[in-house]
Design an enzyme around this catalytic site. Sequence first.
Site, PDB file in Angstrom:
ATOM      1  N   CYS A 176      19.816  31.788   6.184  1.00 44.86           N
ATOM      2  CA  CYS A 176      19.226  31.386   4.342  1.00 44.86           C
ATOM      3  C   CYS A 176      20.862  31.164   3.095  1.00 44.86           C
ATOM      4  CB  CYS A 176      18.485  32.059   3.312  1.00 44.86           C
ATOM      5  SG  CYS A 176      17.955  31.820   1.730  1.00 44.86           S
ATOM      6  N   ILE A 177      20.757  29.826   2.948  1.00 41.88           N
ATOM      7  CA  ILE A 177      22.341  29.832   2.292  1.00 41.88           C
ATOM      8  C   ILE A 177      21.918  29.740   0.516  1.00 41.88           C
ATOM      9  CG2 ILE A 177      23.743  28.698   4.643  1.00 41.88           C
ATOM     10  CD1 ILE A 177      23.013  26.250   2.876  1.00 41.88           C
TER      11      ILE A 177
END
EC number: 1.7.1.7
Length: 328
Positions: A176-177
């Site tokens: 997840c960014i």
Amino acid sequence: MLNEFPIFDYEDIQLIPNKCVIKSRAEADTSVTLGNHTFKLPVVPANMQTILDENVAEQLAKGGYFYIMHRFDEAGRIPFIKRMHNQGLIASISVGVKDYEYDFVRQLKTDAPEYITIDIAHGHADSVISMIQHIKKELPDTFVIAGNVGTPEAVRELENAGADATKVGIGPGKVCITKVKTGFGTGGWQLAALRWCVKAARKPIIADGGIRTHGDIAKSIRFGASMIMIGSLFAGHIESPGKTIEVDGEQFKEYYGSASQYQKGAYKNVEGKRILLPAKGHLQDTLTEMEQDLQSAISYAGGRQVADLKHVDYVIVKNSIWNGDASH
């Protein structure tokens, strides 16, 4: 206020042992109850396309483990519920909040799943609250999990709307960014965020994201989680649906986030990335190892069951336990 709380994450915390009261770790009971069902472990594989498909979901249910089917095969959800119920297994599915999902929920009245997870990156939203209320009206016996959130206010609002459990974690996951793309999230302080949210909760909290080791499961329980959702540790198995890719003679499995371009098929509003994980063995081997490690944790806690982990003392060590020893 949050600023009055210490900020820490999993690697900053060590739990402090108590006198052991069991003869063998095998005596420690790792089971947990969520809603009307009891499961072998307080963990659930992330509801992502590279973590589970219908076959993995069926394997988990047959083994006595909790699962949440992802929402990315929308047309397959009703046949999936039937498939599970025909075998006497629980059905646990995910929904979004788009308009057509309201009709979908109405269609479930004749064969309602035991669990529905409202699966949104930013779960503290009017759209989520109205979907909770809709599901509770149409399917009053279905256990509703809503998320994801990262504040006590969000937990309170979703619970008040009728959620039976809330999922805490905004972008702490390995693929997840969100924190990079938006500046928001619980990445880097997920465990403190869990502790903060639990203080407001009257119903179960599912900690979601940031789990890198089996010890993090025990830490999540210490800080109030009833169930822990795990992505990367459950990815890359022989049974995992991700593509197997060979690089320099080594086997890797694809793992990507739910809001990545690989999952969306388009490069817009991307908050996930793709990584390759070394191919692991069988999923059951990981589940067995998790169970044994959690049994050991319970014995260190001086307990006999999962809930006993909630009462141990802890120390904030700020990364020092990993210094010079990355092998762990």
